[in-house]
Write a protein that holds these residues in place. Structure first.
Motif, PDB file in Angstrom:
ATOM      1  N   TYR A  23       0.857  -1.184   0.000  1.00  0.00           N
ATOM      2  CA  TYR A  23       0.000   0.000   0.000  1.00  0.00           C
ATOM      3  C   TYR A  23       0.894   1.235   0.000  1.00  0.00           C
ATOM      4  O   TYR A  23       1.797   1.349   0.826  1.00  0.00           O
ATOM      5  N   ILE A  24       0.641   2.148  -0.922  1.00  0.00           N
ATOM      6  CA  ILE A  24       1.374   3.407  -1.005  1.00  0.00           C
ATOM      7  C   ILE A  24       0.342   4.532  -0.895  1.00  0.00           C
ATOM      8  O   ILE A  24      -0.713   4.479  -1.517  1.00  0.00           O
ATOM      9  N   ASP A  25       0.660   5.550  -0.114  1.00  0.00           N
ATOM     10  CA  ASP A  25      -0.245   6.678   0.033  1.00  0.00           C
ATOM     11  C   ASP A  25       0.564   7.969   0.014  1.00  0.00           C
ATOM     12  O   ASP A  25       1.723   7.990   0.412  1.00  0.00           O
ATOM     13  N   GLU A  26      -0.057   9.031  -0.455  1.00  0.00           N
ATOM     14  CA  GLU A  26       0.576  10.337  -0.445  1.00  0.00           C
ATOM     15  C   GLU A  26      -0.430  11.364   0.024  1.00  0.00           C
ATOM     16  O   GLU A  26      -1.633  11.172  -0.103  1.00  0.00           O
ATOM     17  N   ALA A  27       0.075  12.429   0.595  1.00  0.00           N
ATOM     18  CA  ALA A  27      -0.773  13.516   1.056  1.00  0.00           C
ATOM     19  C   ALA A  27       0.010  14.810   0.963  1.00  0.00           C
ATOM     20  O   ALA A  27       1.229  14.828   1.091  1.00  0.00           O
ATOM     21  N   GLY A  28      -0.701  15.898   0.736  1.00  0.00           N
ATOM     22  CA  GLY A  28      -0.058  17.199   0.695  1.00  0.00           C
ATOM     23  C   GLY A  28       0.152  17.694  -0.712  1.00  0.00           C
ATOM     24  O   GLY A  28      -0.382  17.156  -1.676  1.00  0.00           O
ATOM     25  N   CYS A  29       0.942  18.743  -0.808  1.00  0.00           N
ATOM     26  CA  CYS A  29       1.182  19.397  -2.086  1.00  0.00           C
ATOM     27  C   CYS A  29       2.629  19.868  -2.142  1.00  0.00           C
ATOM     28  O   CYS A  29       3.083  20.567  -1.238  1.00  0.00           O
ATOM     29  N   PRO A  30       3.366  19.500  -3.179  1.00  0.00           N
ATOM     30  CA  PRO A  30       4.757  19.927  -3.262  1.00  0.00           C
ATOM     31  C   PRO A  30       4.920  21.339  -3.806  1.00  0.00           C
ATOM     32  O   PRO A  30       6.024  21.851  -3.894  1.00  0.00           O
ATOM     33  N   GLY A  31       3.811  22.012  -4.160  1.00  0.00           N
ATOM     34  CA  GLY A  31       3.892  23.350  -4.746  1.00  0.00           C
ATOM     35  C   GLY A  31       4.204  24.432  -3.729  1.00  0.00           C
ATOM     36  O   GLY A  31       4.215  24.211  -2.525  1.00  0.00           O
ATOM     37  N   ARG A  32       4.477  25.639  -4.238  1.00  0.00           N
ATOM     38  CA  ARG A  32       4.780  26.770  -3.379  1.00  0.00           C
ATOM     39  C   ARG A  32       3.505  27.352  -2.785  1.00  0.00           C
ATOM     40  O   ARG A  32       2.444  27.312  -3.394  1.00  0.00           O
ATOM     41  N   LEU A  33       3.636  27.915  -1.586  1.00  0.00           N
ATOM     42  CA  LEU A  33       2.520  28.605  -0.961  1.00  0.00           C
ATOM     43  C   LEU A  33       2.311  29.942  -1.666  1.00  0.00           C
ATOM     44  O   LEU A  33       3.258  30.663  -1.938  1.00  0.00           O
ATOM     45  N   THR A  34       1.062  30.265  -1.940  1.00  0.00           N
ATOM     46  CA  THR A  34       0.753  31.537  -2.592  1.00  0.00           C
ATOM     47  C   THR A  34       0.674  32.678  -1.586  1.00  0.00           C
ATOM     48  O   THR A  34       0.828  33.834  -1.948  1.00  0.00           O
ATOM     49  N   PHE A  64       3.527  20.408   2.543  1.00  0.00           N
ATOM     50  CA  PHE A  64       4.383  19.228   2.617  1.00  0.00           C
ATOM     51  C   PHE A  64       3.847  18.138   1.708  1.00  0.00           C
ATOM     52  O   PHE A  64       2.639  18.001   1.551  1.00  0.00           O
ATOM     53  N   LEU A  65       4.729  17.371   1.139  1.00  0.00           N
ATOM     54  CA  LEU A  65       4.348  16.169   0.404  1.00  0.00           C
ATOM     55  C   LEU A  65       4.899  14.993   1.187  1.00  0.00           C
ATOM     56  O   LEU A  65       6.107  14.894   1.415  1.00  0.00           O
ATOM     57  N   ILE A  66       4.012  14.132   1.634  1.00  0.00           N
ATOM     58  CA  ILE A  66       4.410  12.980   2.437  1.00  0.00           C
ATOM     59  C   ILE A  66       4.002  11.718   1.690  1.00  0.00           C
ATOM     60  O   ILE A  66       2.856  11.585   1.262  1.00  0.00           O
ATOM     61  N   VAL A  67       4.939  10.816   1.512  1.00  0.00           N
ATOM     62  CA  VAL A  67       4.684   9.537   0.863  1.00  0.00           C
ATOM     63  C   VAL A  67       5.053   8.437   1.852  1.00  0.00           C
ATOM     64  O   VAL A  67       6.115   8.476   2.464  1.00  0.00           O
ATOM     65  N   ALA A  68       4.144   7.494   2.021  1.00  0.00           N
ATOM     66  CA  ALA A  68       4.396   6.388   2.942  1.00  0.00           C
ATOM     67  C   ALA A  68       3.934   5.087   2.297  1.00  0.00           C
ATOM     68  O   ALA A  68       3.039   5.088   1.456  1.00  0.00           O
ATOM     69  N   GLY A  69       4.534   4.005   2.697  1.00  0.00           N
ATOM     70  CA  GLY A  69       4.148   2.714   2.162  1.00  0.00           C
ATOM     71  C   GLY A  69       4.337   1.622   3.192  1.00  0.00           C
ATOM     72  O   GLY A  69       5.111   1.764   4.133  1.00  0.00           O
ATOM     73  N   VAL A  70       3.592   0.552   3.004  1.00  0.00           N
ATOM     74  CA  VAL A  70       3.721  -0.613   3.875  1.00  0.00           C
ATOM     75  C   VAL A  70       3.495  -1.859   3.020  1.00  0.00           C
ATOM     76  O   VAL A  70       2.634  -1.873   2.149  1.00  0.00           O
ATOM     77  N   CYS A  71       4.305  -2.878   3.247  1.00  0.00           N
ATOM     78  CA  CYS A  71       4.145  -4.162   2.565  1.00  0.00           C
ATOM     79  C   CYS A  71       3.826  -5.219   3.609  1.00  0.00           C
ATOM     80  O   CYS A  71       4.393  -5.214   4.703  1.00  0.00           O
ATOM     81  N   LEU A  72       2.905  -6.105   3.263  1.00  0.00           N
ATOM     82  CA  LEU A  72       2.568  -7.198   4.165  1.00  0.00           C
ATOM     83  C   LEU A  72       2.184  -8.418   3.353  1.00  0.00           C
ATOM     84  O   LEU A  72       1.898  -8.324   2.156  1.00  0.00           O
ATOM     85  N   ARG A  73       2.201  -9.549   4.023  1.00  0.00           N
ATOM     86  CA  ARG A  73       1.800 -10.777   3.333  1.00  0.00           C
ATOM     87  C   ARG A  73       0.344 -10.658   2.938  1.00  0.00           C
ATOM     88  O   ARG A  73      -0.494 -10.198   3.730  1.00  0.00           O
ATOM     89  N   SER A  74       0.019 -11.043   1.733  1.00  0.00           N
ATOM     90  CA  SER A  74      -1.357 -10.950   1.245  1.00  0.00           C
ATOM     91  C   SER A  74      -2.320 -11.739   2.130  1.00  0.00           C
ATOM     92  O   SER A  74      -3.466 -11.353   2.309  1.00  0.00           O
ATOM     93  N   ALA A  75      -1.840 -12.828   2.729  1.00  0.00           N
ATOM     94  CA  ALA A  75      -2.682 -13.639   3.616  1.00  0.00           C
ATOM     95  C   ALA A  75      -3.100 -12.854   4.860  1.00  0.00           C
ATOM     96  O   ALA A  75      -4.108 -13.170   5.491  1.00  0.00           O
ATOM     97  N   ASP A  76      -2.325 -11.825   5.235  1.00  0.00           N
ATOM     98  CA  ASP A  76      -2.631 -11.016   6.421  1.00  0.00           C
ATOM     99  C   ASP A  76      -3.411  -9.749   6.093  1.00  0.00           C
ATOM    100  O   ASP A  76      -3.687  -8.945   6.981  1.00  0.00           O
TER     101      ASP A  76
END
Length: 64
Positions: free
Chosen positions: A6-17, A26-38
């Motif tokens: 599972y990969i997820d992202e949140a935020g915006c890498p652009g400049r503040l107006t 902020f741009l935050i990317v996170a991921g987690v891998c697990l056995r499909s059986a779980d």
């Protein structure tokens, strides 16, 4: 063994107006891998954790 990732992202890498812009600076990317059986057990436990943490902010999710 089969893995699910599972990969997820949140935020915006652009400049503040402006200092009060609604853009998340902020741009935050996170991921987690697990056995499909779980996968089902993980999803249930994660959903329960989110419900406890966000109590009153989200409706209950009973789809699993």
């Amino acid at each position: 063994m089969t893995l699910t990732c599972y990969i997820d992202e949140a935020g915006c890498p652009g400049r503040l107006t402006s200092p009060s812009a609604d853009v998340q600076p902020f741009l935050i990317v996170a991921g987690v891998c697990l056995r499909s059986a779980d996968d089902t057990a993980f999803t249930r436990q994660f959903t329960a954790l989110k419900q406890r943490y966000l109590e009153g902010h989200t409706p209950p999710v009973n789809y699993l």
